[in-house]
Write an enzyme that holds these catalytic residues in place. Sequence first.
Site, mmCIF file in Angstrom:
data_model
loop_
_atom_site.group_PDB
_atom_site.id
_atom_site.type_symbol
_atom_site.label_atom_id
_atom_site.label_comp_id
_atom_site.label_asym_id
_atom_site.label_seq_id
_atom_site.Cartn_x
_atom_site.Cartn_y
_atom_site.Cartn_z
ATOM 1 C CG HIS A 150 34.265 -0.597 59.420
ATOM 2 N ND1 HIS A 150 34.586 0.466 60.208
ATOM 3 C CD2 HIS A 150 33.613 -0.080 58.359
ATOM 4 C CE1 HIS A 150 34.155 1.571 59.639
ATOM 5 N NE2 HIS A 150 33.580 1.277 58.507
ATOM 6 C CG HIS A 153 27.952 4.615 51.943
ATOM 7 N ND1 HIS A 153 28.622 5.694 52.462
ATOM 8 C CD2 HIS A 153 28.377 3.538 52.671
ATOM 9 C CE1 HIS A 153 29.395 5.288 53.452
ATOM 10 N NE2 HIS A 153 29.285 3.978 53.583
ATOM 11 C CD GLU A 189 33.116 2.407 54.743
ATOM 12 O OE1 GLU A 189 31.951 2.562 55.165
ATOM 13 O OE2 GLU A 189 34.063 2.019 55.472
ATOM 14 C CG ASP A 204 31.966 -1.383 52.202
ATOM 15 O OD1 ASP A 204 32.235 -0.169 52.200
ATOM 16 O OD2 ASP A 204 31.081 -1.868 52.936
ATOM 17 C CG HIS A 223 28.738 3.544 58.083
ATOM 18 N ND1 HIS A 223 29.778 3.128 57.305
ATOM 19 C CD2 HIS A 223 29.222 3.612 59.345
ATOM 20 C CE1 HIS A 223 30.847 2.936 58.023
ATOM 21 N NE2 HIS A 223 30.551 3.218 59.253
ATOM 22 C CG ASP A 236 27.061 0.700 55.124
ATOM 23 O OD1 ASP A 236 27.340 -0.425 54.694
ATOM 24 O OD2 ASP A 236 27.835 1.662 55.050
ATOM 25 C CE1 TYR A 240 26.863 -3.887 58.335
ATOM 26 C CE2 TYR A 240 25.282 -2.326 59.215
ATOM 27 C CZ TYR A 240 26.102 -2.757 58.191
ATOM 28 O OH TYR A 240 26.156 -2.027 57.021
ATOM 29 C CG HIS A 266 27.363 -4.936 54.331
ATOM 30 N ND1 HIS A 266 28.479 -5.320 53.619
ATOM 31 C CD2 HIS A 266 27.527 -3.630 54.612
ATOM 32 C CE1 HIS A 266 29.289 -4.268 53.481
ATOM 33 N NE2 HIS A 266 28.725 -3.231 54.060
HETATM 34 FE FE1 FEO Z 1 29.882 2.252 55.077
HETATM 35 FE FE2 FEO Z 1 29.365 -1.011 53.977
HETATM 36 O O1 FEO Z 1 30.147 0.731 54.020
#
Ligand code: FEO
Length: 407
Positions: free
Chosen positions: A26, A84, A86, A88, A153, A172, A200, A235
């Site tokens: 990111h 989510h 995104e 990842d 997020h 996230d 983060y 994460h």
């Molecule tokens: Fe918003 Fe870990 O992706």
Amino acid sequence: MKAKAVKMADGVYWVGVIHWHSRTFHGYGIPGTTYNAYLVFGEEKTVLIDNVYRGMFEQFDARVHDAFEQEGKEFKIDVFVQNHSEMDHSTFLRQTIDEYNPDAEIYASANCIKFLEAQYHNFSDLEINAVGTGDELDIGGRTLKFISAPMLHWPDSMFTLLAEEGILFSNDAFGQHVAHSKRFDEDYDTAYLLREAQKYYANLVTLGSPMLRMKLDELTNTGLINDIKMIAPCHGQIWKNPAPIVEKYSEWGSGVCKDKITVIYDTMHHSTEKLAYQIAEGIMSEGVEVAMYFMQEDGPDDVITDILDSKAIALGAPTMMNKPFPRIGNMMYWLDCVNFKGTGSEKNALIFSSKGWGGGAVAKLQNDLEAAGFTVTDTLDVLFVPDEDVMAEAFEKGAELARSIKE
Ligand code: FEO
């Protein structure tokens, strides 16, 4: 490839991946990370929550199969939950559905469904159930409660609560970029983990602070907050003891700051650097903590991390061709992006600069800092190299900035 799933509770497994050598994510520096996915066995249905990033399917696939071996059950995924969209957390979602069970039920927020199609262009033929706060799924002796969590997020973000065990799969939110061989908060030094969580939060979640406050209020008012015994983000480490990270999120999201000032500077011939050091001495003389950054060496992500819980900043750049030295610009764009104003904190700023003749850096930095929500309380624009009188003035301006945040 072989990889073991990690048991978190009866019939609940971490089946994510460790990306040991990821060093940027990111746009900011990280010491590795994990993309966490989870498998929940109900009496009737087995649920896979979230997915993993590019290059990581083999490790993920091995762990998912290992969880079934540990449970002694025949391989079958009945439900996919996507918190989510995104990449990842979703790169292999379509492949996983196709390989594991094309007839499985799929649940995601309405925005997530739209975002998946817009990113991958191969989801429109699937029947995906749109869910949000108030929706539940019985998987046999166990209940999944869906909780909309927009801007934590992305606008599509959602939490999933395994109600009976009180495990919140938060995607996230509450995450940290760390790559550890073990999976839980207790396996790390808490202070280190919270520092990574702060980095983060500062870089990824600050913009969503108003939504975070509303979400924490909602969880408190509905009593759900008391049901959460474990937080499993997408994460980093899983919080077996959620209290410290919930407390920190509450503070960061509502602008709680320390008596701390972040000093940020760049320099050409060390004059602005001299001012930075002298201003720091003035701040410290008042017993206020200083975080110091030199933008030739340091990354804007670390600056943002420290500004999050600072009550003020001191920002310095020499003048070059009537403008601030351009290397400060990357950090300024980050500042503008994250929008600290959203946390509710009011941050003061002192601007300082060394110029050769006409100047220009101070006016431009003031304009940009005010646009980013800072209150510029003082400036120091110095001709060439600061002499002893100017250094004394810099010291006093640092001390005054420190006093202003203690009042
Ligand atoms: Fe918003 Fe870990 O992706």
